[in-house]
Design an enzyme around this catalytic site. Structure first.
Site, PDB file in Angstrom:
ATOM      1  N   LYS A  36      -1.838   1.349  24.746  1.00 43.55           N
ATOM      2  CA  LYS A  36      -2.408   2.104  25.516  1.00 43.55           C
ATOM      3  C   LYS A  36      -3.312   0.201  26.752  1.00 43.55           C
ATOM      4  O   LYS A  36      -2.991   0.453  27.664  1.00 43.55           O
ATOM      5  CB  LYS A  36      -3.367   2.785  25.839  1.00 43.55           C
ATOM      6  CG  LYS A  36      -4.555   2.494  25.068  1.00 43.55           C
ATOM      7  CD  LYS A  36      -4.924   3.942  23.879  1.00 43.55           C
ATOM      8  CE  LYS A  36      -5.654   3.204  22.578  1.00 43.55           C
ATOM      9  NZ  LYS A  36      -6.044   4.133  21.616  1.00 43.55           N
ATOM     10  N   LYS A  78      -5.932   4.182  29.214  1.00 43.38           N
ATOM     11  CA  LYS A  78      -4.995   5.394  29.691  1.00 43.38           C
ATOM     12  C   LYS A  78      -5.162   6.219  31.391  1.00 43.38           C
ATOM     13  O   LYS A  78      -4.196   6.591  31.462  1.00 43.38           O
ATOM     14  CB  LYS A  78      -5.585   6.705  28.898  1.00 43.38           C
ATOM     15  CG  LYS A  78      -5.082   6.133  27.294  1.00 43.38           C
ATOM     16  CD  LYS A  78      -6.228   7.511  26.717  1.00 43.38           C
ATOM     17  CE  LYS A  78      -6.365   7.254  25.467  1.00 43.38           C
ATOM     18  NZ  LYS A  78      -6.978   7.467  24.031  1.00 43.38           N
ATOM     19  N   ARG A  81       0.675  -1.464  -0.193  1.00 43.90           N
ATOM     20  CA  ARG A  81      -0.367  -0.249   0.381  1.00 43.90           C
ATOM     21  C   ARG A  81       0.609   1.015   0.203  1.00 43.90           C
ATOM     22  O   ARG A  81       2.009   1.030   0.729  1.00 43.90           O
ATOM     23  CB  ARG A  81      -0.748  -0.056   1.469  1.00 43.90           C
ATOM     24  CG  ARG A  81      -2.003   1.169   1.430  1.00 43.90           C
ATOM     25  CD  ARG A  81      -3.088   1.097   1.960  1.00 43.90           C
ATOM     26  NE  ARG A  81      -2.392   0.477   3.968  1.00 43.90           N
ATOM     27  CZ  ARG A  81      -1.942   1.442   4.368  1.00 43.90           C
ATOM     28  NH1 ARG A  81      -2.770   2.663   4.422  1.00 43.90           N
ATOM     29  NH2 ARG A  81      -1.652   1.235   5.660  1.00 43.90           N
TER      30      ARG A  81
HETATM   31  N1  HSE Z   1     -10.111   6.034  19.962  1.00 46.49           N
HETATM   32  C1  HSE Z   1      -9.056   7.206  21.043  1.00 46.49           C
HETATM   33  C2  HSE Z   1      -9.058   8.657  21.039  1.00 46.49           C
HETATM   34  C3  HSE Z   1      -8.297   7.170  19.840  1.00 46.49           C
HETATM   35  O1  HSE Z   1     -10.882   8.893  20.392  1.00 46.49           O
HETATM   36  O2  HSE Z   1      -8.655   9.164  21.884  1.00 46.49           O
HETATM   37  C4  HSE Z   1      -6.689   7.499  20.380  1.00 46.49           C
HETATM   38  O3  HSE Z   1      -5.936   7.329  21.748  1.00 46.49           O
END
Ligand code: HSE
Length: 432
Positions: free
Chosen positions: A103, A203, A47
């Site tokens: 994470k 997180k 790609r």
């Molecule tokens: N889906 C996650 C967000 C991606 O919107 O923060 C980043 O970790």
């Protein structure tokens, strides 16, 4: 020269490669030595990613990175738990330093991974795992090292913040806002992790382990998503002077730590309330520094790549000076043995949306139960008349105990005058 191998040539892998190649001159000048992107491994090397790579850089075989004695740092960017963990462990055991944005893996299996890295004397860089381009790991681990951290409040999921912003700005419901987020590529086809607070909790586990020197404690985080929030809640919250945000909260209180992710009402005039769309922001309060706030893009190829490259340079500098392990990883700082609070132990102000039949005496029945559990009412909103039908009855309560709130709601939901399950939202900020 320091050699880098990237495993995973997706969005973040491409951003990282673009930065390492496009900014090679400035990065090398600042670092004082050259950083060479030697190899990139991916299952798809056909790609076109809009990036020109020297011949031989691309491979479909991750082993060519993991077993290359010239590669100093392995950057894992495939995400997910397997085979990402196998690659990371193999890199560690081959005495290679690791940089990752993973994470979900770190939050759930990181304690063992960090212990392994310490055993083999290598570093794990994970700046990109929380809040994309915002250097919040460095802030907590280095910039604010002098402080006892009193609280960390973050909007650390761009997808859910986009959905809530869209609902707020356009008065639309959750499902419509989610569809729009998916159309724009801000939400995955399966959006569960983002909308149920799981990604934020991944997180938060990482931030809390640094702020409070506790092991990664994902399972002990209270998690509640945004799927039950309606445009009406957002409107009522607005009338009461609040915005609704999905917050990840780590807070020291009574010698324990609160760890929770849930929709939260925040006073409209707070800076964090003005963080809209896909942006992230993290507020950190330290006992010496006071309030601080960090704002920026929490996802995307280049912002996340910015954090990946920052980790690469940090580790490369340590390698050059023979100082790897200078900044301890997760789990290697002796904690103060702080226990994590159960959600029932917390206290907050509360917003309730009762679904009550519109007839005389309803308010007194509901407020009677609230009073019984020591929950004191600050304001009430009820609009519209639909005699005999259910209408929302909004109550804002002063500071109360979650345990009491849960009991009161269970009792209220059994009242014959109540038509549907009560929704409650925790309120943060000053007591009005
Ligand atoms: N889906 C996650 C967000 C991606 O919107 O923060 C980043 O970790």
């Amino acid at each position: 020269m320091i050699n880098i191998g990237i495993i995973g040539f997706g969005t973040v892998g491409t951003g990282t490669a673009k930065i390492l190649i496009g900014n090679r001159d400035i990065i090398s000048r600042r670092a004082g030595f050259d950083i060479n992107l030697k190899r990139i491994a991916d299952v798809d090397i056909k790609r076109d990613r809009g990036i020109k790579l020297a011949k031989g850089v691309l491979t479909t075989d991750a082993e060519k990175i993991l077993n290359d004695p010239e590669i100093d740092i392995v950057v894992e960017l495939i995400g997910g738990k397997r085979p990402a963990k196998d690659f990371i462990l193999k890199a560690i055991r081959n005495k290679k330093h690791v940089v990752t944005a993973n994470k979900a893996l770190l939050a759930t299996e990181g304690n063992g991974i960090f212990a392994e890295a310490e055993k083999y004397g290598v570093e794990i860089g994970f700046e990109a795992s929380v809040a994309g381009g915002i250097p919040i790991i460095k802030v907590i681990r280095e910039g604010l090292i002098a402080n006892r951290i009193m609280a960390v409040y973050g909007i650390i999921n761009g997808t859910s913040n986009y959905i809530l912003t869209k609902m707020t700005d356009e008065g639309i419901e959750f499902s419509g806002a989610l569809k729009e987020a998916q159309r724009l590529g801000y939400a995955e086809a399966d959006p569960t992790f983002d909308i149920e607070g799981i990604d934020s909790a991944h997180k938060l586990a990482i931030l809390a382990s640094l702020a409070y020197n506790i092991p990664l404690s994902f399972d002990e985080i209270y998690k509640e998503g945004i799927t039950r929030i309606t445009s009406q809640d957002i409107e009522f919250a607005g009338e009461l002077g609040y915005k609704i945000k999905l917050l990840a909260i780590a807070k020291a209180s009574d010698g324990k730590v609160e760890l929770r992710v849930h929709p939260t009402m925040v006073p409209k005039d707070y800076l964090i309330s003005k963080v809209d769309g896909v942006f992230n922001a993290i507020y950190v309060n330290g006992d010496a520094v006071g309030d601080t706030l960090y704002y920026g893009r929490g996802a995307g190829d280049m912002p996340t790549g910015s954090s990946i490259v920052s980790d690469i340079v940090d580790i490369a500098r340590n390698i050059k000076k023979g100082a790897t392990g200078r900044i301890p990883g997760i789990g290697s700082v002796k904690g103060a043995g702080l226990k994590i609070k159960n959600i029932e132990e917390i206290e907050a102000m509360y917003y309730f949306r009762f679904s009550a039949y519109d007839k005389p005496g309803v308010l007194s029945k509901v407020s009677g139960v609230l009073g019984k559990y020591n929950i004191s009412i600050a304001s009430v909103i009820q609009k519209g008349r639909k005699v005999g039908e259910a209408v929302p009855l909004i109550v804002l309560a002063h500071r109360a105990r979650e345990r009491d709130v849960a009991k009161a709601v269970a009792e209220i939901d059994k009242l014959p005058v109540v038509a549907d399950k009560t929704l409650y939202i925790r309120v943060e900020g000053r007591e009005e």
